[in-house]
Design an enzyme around this catalytic site. Structure first.
Site, short mmCIF file in Angstrom:
data_model
loop_
_atom_site.label_atom_id
_atom_site.label_comp_id
_atom_site.label_asym_id
_atom_site.label_seq_id
_atom_site.Cartn_x
_atom_site.Cartn_y
_atom_site.Cartn_z
N CYS A 274 0.91 -1.64 0.34
CA CYS A 274 -0.26 0.13 -0.12
C CYS A 274 1.06 1.42 0.03
O CYS A 274 0.34 2.51 -0.21
CB CYS A 274 -1.12 -0.35 1.17
SG CYS A 274 -2.38 -1.25 1.30
N GLU B 285 -6.24 -5.56 -4.11
CA GLU B 285 -7.30 -5.31 -3.10
C GLU B 285 -6.07 -4.06 -2.55
O GLU B 285 -4.33 -4.37 -2.59
CB GLU B 285 -7.46 -6.04 -1.52
CG GLU B 285 -7.40 -4.94 -0.75
CD GLU B 285 -6.45 -4.72 0.71
OE1 GLU B 285 -6.48 -3.89 1.55
OE2 GLU B 285 -5.38 -4.89 -0.24
N ARG C 285 -12.75 0.92 8.14
CA ARG C 285 -11.45 0.77 6.61
C ARG C 285 -11.57 0.94 5.34
O ARG C 285 -12.67 -0.44 5.13
CB ARG C 285 -10.56 -0.83 7.54
CG ARG C 285 -9.59 -0.78 6.85
CD ARG C 285 -9.42 -1.92 7.61
NE ARG C 285 -7.58 -2.66 7.36
CZ ARG C 285 -6.45 -2.41 8.41
NH1 ARG C 285 -6.88 -2.04 9.03
NH2 ARG C 285 -5.35 -1.84 7.46
N ARG D 251 -10.55 0.38 1.56
CA ARG D 251 -9.85 0.00 0.48
C ARG D 251 -10.84 -0.35 -0.96
O ARG D 251 -12.01 -1.08 -1.02
CB ARG D 251 -10.03 -1.74 0.94
CG ARG D 251 -9.00 -1.80 1.83
CD ARG D 251 -7.37 -0.76 2.24
NE ARG D 251 -6.39 -0.88 2.95
CZ ARG D 251 -6.81 -0.01 4.40
NH1 ARG D 251 -7.32 1.40 4.37
NH2 ARG D 251 -5.20 0.29 5.56
#
Length: 417
Positions: free
Chosen positions: A160, A207, A250, A252
């Site tokens: 990420c 992801e 959260r 994503r």
């Protein structure tokens, strides 16, 4: 002896046997014993002959079972997945972390045939739960050569940091590049693209952080979509909040695509079909009744966090600790949680608040861990690493039930084609 005690002892014995091997030998051998894929067979049998045939019968039994036709005690591991030939589809697990994609896709009958994760501590957690040591650096051809020629689905939560708001800010302050210009991490997406091109799986499931969509004024995401399109895959994405599945905010970016040569030019993935439950989860549901005192913040640290928050509030900044409403949800847990726990602090009846325990972090990401959120002590996630490493691993993890929910729709497409 209780089976929940016996199984970890078997894992410990098996790991002691593996410790005599190099990293890539561990990966090859455990992949062969778990998957029985042909790509591992020759090298794995050579390793067995070289290292274990000269061992005593007792050693061989403790490390790999009674005989070479049943070398691995698969039941020593809680989440080993379906046997070869019994799966609904096959998949590979890139940037595997602690196996959130693996656990999610195995729940729909998927069999993992290859895993890769460079962090040695995450590899330990992965092994303890799935019986397989992931291969290391996926950028190296010495690792890519072990990917089975054919598999149905490529999964991966690629790193990420190059695309995250925090990561970009940090790199800018250091005068460093980010996004695709980052030499060490930013180009990892292109290794995913190379693997898609080389192996042509039916689909992919990726992801990343929410900010991937807007990074560099959308240019980064545009390059990703164009690269996927050039490979002949569809591309659909959506930002989804994990709060529908766990008591945590959260968000994503989830990306799904299908091979147009298999599914046709008009194929797409409908995120509206993903079942999102009511977001009514409460933090109190994942808390341990008697956490150890070591998780309570020292008075010095608690005073520092309060002073720090006050200073930034006076400047008009939003920085500060996150004292949780026990009947609500938490902020997003990050990989830096081990430092001070500031983003998620649990109030206590007296004294300073406390951090989440690693077991609570496990439950906060939706992994089953006895007795917090599962009644099954056998199918319970194992945490074989230090608290510091566990916090990092859970902070970097996907929300497993969210991946499972999206994965359900992907699995249906794979199994009906």
């Amino acid at each position: 002896m209780n089976t929940s005690v016996v199984a970890p002892l078997k894992v410990k014995k098996q790991k002691e046997g593996l410790d005599r091997l190099t990293d890539i030998e561990k990966a090859v051998l455990t992949h062969y014993l778990i998957t029985d894929e042909d790509v591992y067979r020759q090298d794995a049998l050579t390793i067995i002959d070289q290292y274990f045939n000269n061992s005593s019968a007792e050693e061989r039994h403790e490390v790999y079972g009674v005989n070479q036709t049943d070398l691995f005690i698969k039941d020593s591991f809680p989440f080993h997945g379906p046997e070869r030939g019994e799966e609904s589809f096959t998949f590979i697990d890139l940037f595997a972390g602690i196996g959130g994609f693996r656990m999610a896709m195995q729940a729909h009958g998927g069999r993992c045939t290859f895993s890769s994760e460079w962090d040695k501590y995450a590899q330990q957690t992965y092994y303890a739960n799935y019986g397989e040591v992931p291969f290391g650096d996926i950028t190296k051809e010495s690792v890519k050569q072990y990917i089975p020629l054919k598999f149905d689905l490529l999964c991966g939560g690629f790193p990420c940091q190059p695309f995250s708001i925090a990561g970009v800010s940090k790199k800018n302050s250091l005068g460093r590049s980010h996004g695709f210009a980052d030499e060490k991490q930013g180009n990892l997406f292109f290794h995913i693209a190379e693997i898609l091109d080389r192996h042509r799986p039916k689909a992919f499931f990726l992801e990343n952080v929410k900010n991937l969509v807007s990074h560099d004024k959308g240019k980064t995401f545009k390059v990703i979509k164009e690269t996927i399109a050039e490979l002949g895959y569809s591309f659909d994405s959506r930002v989804i909040d994990g709060k529908y599945f766990v008591p945590q905010h959260r968000e994503r970016t989830l990306m799904v695509g299908f091979d147009k040569e298999v599914y046709g030019e008009r194929v797409s993935f409908d995120f509206d079909r993903v079942n999102l439950p009511e977001a009514n989860h409460e933090v109190i549901s994942i808390l341990e009744p008697e956490p150890q005192a070591k998780y309570t913040l020292s008075d010095k640290l608690w005073n520092y966090l309060q002073d720090y928050a006050k200073k930034h509030k006076e400047k008009g900044n939003g920085f500060g600790f996150g004292l949780v409403n026990l009947n609500g949800i938490t902020r997003t847990m990050s990989a830096r949680y081990y430092k001070d726990g500031a983003e998620i602090l649990i109030p206590q009846l007296t004294g300073s608040p406390r951090r989440l325990t690693p077991r609570e972090c496990c439950a906060l990401q939706g992994y089953p861990i006895y007795p917090i959120n599962t009644t099954d002590p056998v199918k319970s996630f194992r945490i074989p690493v230090s608290d510091v490493q566990a916090y990092r691993q859970f902070g970097n993890s996907v929300v497993m039930p969210l991946i499972r929910a999206v994965g359900k729709q992907i699995a249906e497409a794979l199994t009906t084609q």
